[in-house]
Write a protein that holds these residues in place. Sequence first.
Motif, PDB file in Angstrom:
ATOM      1  N   TYR A  31      46.065  37.092  41.942  1.00 30.76           N
ATOM      2  CA  TYR A  31      46.178  35.825  42.237  1.00 30.76           C
ATOM      3  C   TYR A  31      45.066  35.156  41.542  1.00 30.76           C
ATOM      4  N   ALA A  32      43.866  35.625  41.740  1.00 22.82           N
ATOM      5  CA  ALA A  32      42.535  35.063  41.195  1.00 22.82           C
ATOM      6  C   ALA A  32      42.415  35.054  39.585  1.00 22.82           C
ATOM      7  N   THR A  33      43.128  36.036  39.218  1.00 25.03           N
ATOM      8  CA  THR A  33      42.934  36.381  37.864  1.00 25.03           C
ATOM      9  C   THR A  33      44.300  35.691  36.952  1.00 25.03           C
ATOM     10  N   SER A  34      45.436  35.836  37.286  1.00 23.36           N
ATOM     11  CA  SER A  34      46.776  35.543  36.615  1.00 23.36           C
ATOM     12  C   SER A  34      47.559  34.486  37.047  1.00 23.36           C
ATOM     13  N   ALA A  79      33.425  27.005  37.046  1.00 24.52           N
ATOM     14  CA  ALA A  79      34.480  27.678  36.643  1.00 24.52           C
ATOM     15  C   ALA A  79      34.629  28.829  37.717  1.00 24.52           C
ATOM     16  N   PRO A  80      36.081  28.959  37.822  1.00 28.58           N
ATOM     17  CA  PRO A  80      36.569  29.989  38.977  1.00 28.58           C
ATOM     18  C   PRO A  80      35.617  31.346  38.845  1.00 28.58           C
ATOM     19  N   SER A  81      35.447  31.935  39.980  1.00 30.85           N
ATOM     20  CA  SER A  81      34.526  33.223  40.168  1.00 30.85           C
ATOM     21  C   SER A  81      34.780  34.068  39.126  1.00 30.85           C
ATOM     22  N   LEU A  82      36.164  34.556  38.949  1.00 24.86           N
ATOM     23  CA  LEU A  82      36.493  35.510  37.862  1.00 24.86           C
ATOM     24  C   LEU A  82      36.618  35.147  36.492  1.00 24.86           C
ATOM     25  N   ALA A 118      38.884  37.930  34.408  1.00 25.57           N
ATOM     26  CA  ALA A 118      38.771  39.514  34.360  1.00 25.57           C
ATOM     27  C   ALA A 118      40.103  40.144  34.481  1.00 25.57           C
ATOM     28  N   ASN A 119      40.295  41.280  33.577  1.00 25.05           N
ATOM     29  CA  ASN A 119      41.582  42.117  33.606  1.00 25.05           C
ATOM     30  C   ASN A 119      41.647  43.235  34.163  1.00 25.05           C
ATOM     31  N   ASN A 120      40.418  43.677  34.993  1.00 24.74           N
ATOM     32  CA  ASN A 120      40.043  44.931  35.608  1.00 24.74           C
ATOM     33  C   ASN A 120      39.530  44.655  36.835  1.00 24.74           C
ATOM     34  N   PRO A 121      40.029  45.130  37.968  1.00 20.29           N
ATOM     35  CA  PRO A 121      39.464  44.950  39.247  1.00 20.29           C
ATOM     36  C   PRO A 121      37.937  45.247  39.299  1.00 20.29           C
ATOM     37  N   ALA A 122      37.490  46.343  38.420  1.00 22.00           N
ATOM     38  CA  ALA A 122      36.158  46.845  38.705  1.00 22.00           C
ATOM     39  C   ALA A 122      35.157  45.625  38.105  1.00 22.00           C
ATOM     40  N   ASP A 123      35.644  44.906  37.260  1.00 21.76           N
ATOM     41  CA  ASP A 123      35.003  43.731  36.810  1.00 21.76           C
ATOM     42  C   ASP A 123      34.563  42.570  37.764  1.00 21.76           C
ATOM     43  N   SER A 124      35.522  42.651  39.127  1.00 23.38           N
ATOM     44  CA  SER A 124      35.212  41.560  40.086  1.00 23.38           C
ATOM     45  C   SER A 124      34.359  42.341  41.105  1.00 23.38           C
ATOM     46  N   ASN A 125      33.765  43.378  41.089  1.00 24.70           N
ATOM     47  CA  ASN A 125      33.013  43.928  42.082  1.00 24.70           C
ATOM     48  C   ASN A 125      31.530  43.859  41.672  1.00 24.70           C
TER      49      ASN A 125
END
Length: 285
Positions: free
Chosen positions: A165-168, A188-191, A200-207
Amino acid sequence: MFGGYGQNQATTSNVLSFVEKFMETHEGKERALDHLELWDEGDVHRLVSAFLGVRFPMVLALNKYDLPTSAPNVAEIQQALPIHGAHDATPVCARSEMNFIRYHIEQALCLPGATVKRKDETDDRQLPEGVWECLQSALRLQEPVLVFPVADLATYAPLPGFFKYATSDPSLPNTGMIRCLETAGGRAPSLWNPQTLSYANNPADSNKPESVVLRDALIMKPGSTVDDVFMTLKRLGALAGEFVRAEATGNIGAPSRPVPKTQRMERGNRIVKIMTSKRSGWQNK
């Protein structure tokens, strides 16, 4: 009428008392609520207006403030407030707002001629007049409850199910709208990745540490409960299964405590972890 809107008894009583006091002070009608048979159409209209002002408070956006003839009309409306549920009125100019948005979207897309000023505007880069003031006035009338759903009350990490939801989600601002937000003093939004101009298109980038703690926030209506938060998270795809239990706290570092589904959300329990029947990480600990 009042029950149809799901209004609680205390608020209904306050509205009735306010109207009765107003009628006694301004019209000399004592104990008006005991003599409903004497009410006229104007009295009923006043009661409905007072109720709407409490249940659905409004701010009027007075458009076309750029016109020279608008000033006296704006002053007349503002002096008449509050009326018909409206508590405040802010002059705005939709044309300057649209030109401001158009300018930054064109800049973001690098369209030819994007920096050319239009004949009817002195500078499209100026902040739109009155827009932020109108939004702030509306929020002050009935402040929302900010709720921070987390997966862990020790690290305050976000729910893994929130990543999509937070990226797409289609509601996320695009490059042009983000330029508008940042120019107006927002963020801007966090991601959002300013280097790639994409989410961000990779969950690892959000960590990353700066994007983990209380990353997500829900804007809930006043009076919302833990169950309302749970249903909202299910609708957004962040949670699945049935409600099992919830824990919450009000501040980072403060101890958490169990909260029932019926608990109203407020500052003291705004950081919440909700556990469901769908197997997740919390069941393996």
